[in-house]
Design a protein around this motif. Structure first.
Motif, PDB file in Angstrom:
ATOM      1  N   ALA A  65      -3.617 -41.987-102.410  1.00  0.00           N
ATOM      2  CA  ALA A  65      -4.178 -42.992-103.313  1.00  0.00           C
ATOM      3  C   ALA A  65      -3.110 -43.524-104.267  1.00  0.00           C
ATOM      4  N   LEU A  66      -3.252 -44.797-104.613  1.00  0.00           N
ATOM      5  CA  LEU A  66      -2.345 -45.476-105.532  1.00  0.00           C
ATOM      6  C   LEU A  66      -3.083 -45.853-106.803  1.00  0.00           C
ATOM      7  N   ASP A  67      -2.344 -46.045-107.881  1.00  0.00           N
ATOM      8  CA  ASP A  67      -2.981 -46.524-109.100  1.00  0.00           C
ATOM      9  C   ASP A  67      -3.179 -48.036-109.016  1.00  0.00           C
ATOM     10  N   SER A  68      -3.894 -48.597-109.975  1.00  0.00           N
ATOM     11  CA  SER A  68      -4.248 -50.020-109.923  1.00  0.00           C
ATOM     12  C   SER A  68      -3.017 -50.926-109.982  1.00  0.00           C
ATOM     13  N   HIS A  69      -1.978 -50.540-110.727  1.00  0.00           N
ATOM     14  CA  HIS A  69      -0.767 -51.371-110.791  1.00  0.00           C
ATOM     15  C   HIS A  69      -0.086 -51.450-109.425  1.00  0.00           C
ATOM     16  N   SER A  70      -0.053 -50.335-108.720  1.00  0.00           N
ATOM     17  CA  SER A  70       0.544 -50.316-107.384  1.00  0.00           C
ATOM     18  C   SER A  70      -0.254 -51.183-106.426  1.00  0.00           C
ATOM     19  N   LEU A  71      -1.567 -51.100-106.515  1.00  0.00           N
ATOM     20  CA  LEU A  71      -2.415 -51.900-105.632  1.00  0.00           C
ATOM     21  C   LEU A  71      -2.238 -53.389-105.893  1.00  0.00           C
ATOM     22  N   GLU A  72      -2.128 -53.761-107.162  1.00  0.00           N
ATOM     23  CA  GLU A  72      -1.901 -55.170-107.498  1.00  0.00           C
ATOM     24  C   GLU A  72      -0.566 -55.649-106.943  1.00  0.00           C
ATOM     25  N   GLU A  73       0.461 -54.814-107.054  1.00  0.00           N
ATOM     26  CA  GLU A  73       1.775 -55.181-106.529  1.00  0.00           C
ATOM     27  C   GLU A  73       1.742 -55.330-105.011  1.00  0.00           C
ATOM     28  N   ALA A 105      -0.855 -56.193-103.258  1.00  0.00           N
ATOM     29  CA  ALA A 105      -1.610 -57.417-102.977  1.00  0.00           C
ATOM     30  C   ALA A 105      -0.748 -58.660-103.119  1.00  0.00           C
ATOM     31  N   LEU A 106       0.277 -58.581-103.966  1.00  0.00           N
ATOM     32  CA  LEU A 106       1.166 -59.714-104.174  1.00  0.00           C
ATOM     33  C   LEU A 106       2.366 -59.698-103.222  1.00  0.00           C
ATOM     34  N   GLY A 107       2.355 -58.766-102.269  1.00  0.00           N
ATOM     35  CA  GLY A 107       3.424 -58.704-101.282  1.00  0.00           C
ATOM     36  C   GLY A 107       4.555 -57.757-101.620  1.00  0.00           C
ATOM     37  N   GLY A 108       4.424 -56.984-102.689  1.00  0.00           N
ATOM     38  CA  GLY A 108       5.448 -56.017-103.066  1.00  0.00           C
ATOM     39  C   GLY A 108       5.296 -54.714-102.305  1.00  0.00           C
ATOM     40  N   THR A 109       6.086 -53.728-102.689  1.00  0.00           N
ATOM     41  CA  THR A 109       6.053 -52.425-102.018  1.00  0.00           C
ATOM     42  C   THR A 109       4.996 -51.501-102.599  1.00  0.00           C
ATOM     43  N   GLY A 110       4.563 -51.770-103.827  1.00  0.00           N
ATOM     44  CA  GLY A 110       3.596 -50.894-104.484  1.00  0.00           C
ATOM     45  C   GLY A 110       4.247 -49.707-105.159  1.00  0.00           C
ATOM     46  N   LEU A 111       5.580 -49.645-105.126  1.00  0.00           N
ATOM     47  CA  LEU A 111       6.275 -48.500-105.698  1.00  0.00           C
ATOM     48  C   LEU A 111       7.258 -48.937-106.769  1.00  0.00           C
ATOM     49  N   SER A 112       7.463 -48.052-107.732  1.00  0.00           N
ATOM     50  CA  SER A 112       8.523 -48.204-108.712  1.00  0.00           C
ATOM     51  C   SER A 112       8.860 -46.802-109.215  1.00  0.00           C
ATOM     52  N   THR A 113      10.017 -46.659-109.834  1.00  0.00           N
ATOM     53  CA  THR A 113      10.428 -45.345-110.317  1.00  0.00           C
ATOM     54  C   THR A 113       9.402 -44.799-111.297  1.00  0.00           C
ATOM     55  N   GLY A 114       9.107 -43.522-111.127  1.00  0.00           N
ATOM     56  CA  GLY A 114       8.143 -42.861-111.988  1.00  0.00           C
ATOM     57  C   GLY A 114       6.706 -43.018-111.547  1.00  0.00           C
ATOM     58  N   ARG A 115       6.468 -43.784-110.496  1.00  0.00           N
ATOM     59  CA  ARG A 115       5.100 -44.009-110.008  1.00  0.00           C
ATOM     60  C   ARG A 115       4.531 -42.681-109.519  1.00  0.00           C
ATOM     61  N   ARG A 116       3.263 -42.453-109.778  1.00  0.00           N
ATOM     62  CA  ARG A 116       2.572 -41.247-109.316  1.00  0.00           C
ATOM     63  C   ARG A 116       1.562 -41.646-108.254  1.00  0.00           C
ATOM     64  N   LEU A 117       1.686 -41.028-107.106  1.00  0.00           N
ATOM     65  CA  LEU A 117       0.724 -41.197-106.026  1.00  0.00           C
ATOM     66  C   LEU A 117      -0.073 -39.902-105.947  1.00  0.00           C
ATOM     67  N   HIS A 118      -1.293 -39.994-105.473  1.00  0.00           N
ATOM     68  CA  HIS A 118      -2.166 -38.821-105.419  1.00  0.00           C
ATOM     69  C   HIS A 118      -2.643 -38.584-103.990  1.00  0.00           C
ATOM     70  N   LEU A 119      -2.464 -37.350-103.532  1.00  0.00           N
ATOM     71  CA  LEU A 119      -3.039 -36.954-102.249  1.00  0.00           C
ATOM     72  C   LEU A 119      -4.428 -36.396-102.517  1.00  0.00           C
ATOM     73  N   PHE A 120      -5.344 -36.680-101.611  1.00  0.00           N
ATOM     74  CA  PHE A 120      -6.691 -36.118-101.656  1.00  0.00           C
ATOM     75  C   PHE A 120      -7.001 -35.541-100.291  1.00  0.00           C
ATOM     76  N   LEU A 121      -7.799 -34.510-100.253  1.00  0.00           N
ATOM     77  CA  LEU A 121      -8.291 -33.962 -99.003  1.00  0.00           C
ATOM     78  C   LEU A 121      -9.770 -34.311 -98.940  1.00  0.00           C
ATOM     79  N   LEU A 122     -10.118 -35.207 -98.055  1.00  0.00           N
ATOM     80  CA  LEU A 122     -11.486 -35.699 -97.937  1.00  0.00           C
ATOM     81  C   LEU A 122     -12.188 -35.042 -96.761  1.00  0.00           C
ATOM     82  N   SER A 123     -13.493 -34.889 -96.873  1.00  0.00           N
ATOM     83  CA  SER A 123     -14.288 -34.306 -95.798  1.00  0.00           C
ATOM     84  C   SER A 123     -14.915 -35.399 -94.961  1.00  0.00           C
ATOM     85  N   ARG A 124     -14.917 -35.161 -93.673  1.00  0.00           N
ATOM     86  CA  ARG A 124     -15.562 -36.087 -92.748  1.00  0.00           C
ATOM     87  C   ARG A 124     -16.736 -35.338 -92.129  1.00  0.00           C
TER      88      ARG A 124
END
Length: 106
Positions: free
Chosen positions: A68-76, A78-97
């Motif tokens: 999962a990405l934060d809202s700033h990453s998602l906006e970036e 959507a605008l064609g960027g990479t969604g990443l910048s230094t210090g960015r925190r991404l979150h892993l989740f373990l979901l049940s199916r």
């Protein structure tokens, strides 16, 4: 040449055994890297994570990993960027199916 990015990935408790007990993993990735590159780096460094990929097979129940990405990453993104910048925190989740339901009358 693009500068390297330092990206942090937060690991949930159920996945920590796959990451040597770590709560968070810091990765250095090329400046042009995207979210997919971060995920590929995680799989390269922690190959046991691969067992939790959803894959292309039909759902059979169990769990799978989600990045999962934060809202700033998602906006970036959507605008064609990479969604990443230094210090960015991404979150892993373990979901049940849920397991597939049985056909009616079975």
């Amino acid at each position: 040449m693009a500068r390297a990015l330092d990206v942090n990935v937060v690991i949930p408790p159920p996945l920590r055994p796959l990451f040597e007990g770590r709560r968070e993993v810091s990765l250095g990735v090329p400046g042009h890297a995207g979210v997919g590159d971060v995920f590929e780096t995680l799989l390269s460094l922690y190959p046991r994570l691969r067992q939790h990929l959803a894959g292309d097979r039909p759902a059979t129940g169990g769990s799978y990993v989600h990045l999962a990405l934060d809202s700033h990453s998602l906006e970036e993104l959507a605008l064609g960027g990479t969604g990443l910048s230094t210090g960015r925190r991404l979150h892993l989740f373990l979901l049940s199916r849920p397991p597939p339901s049985s056909p009616s009358g079975a």
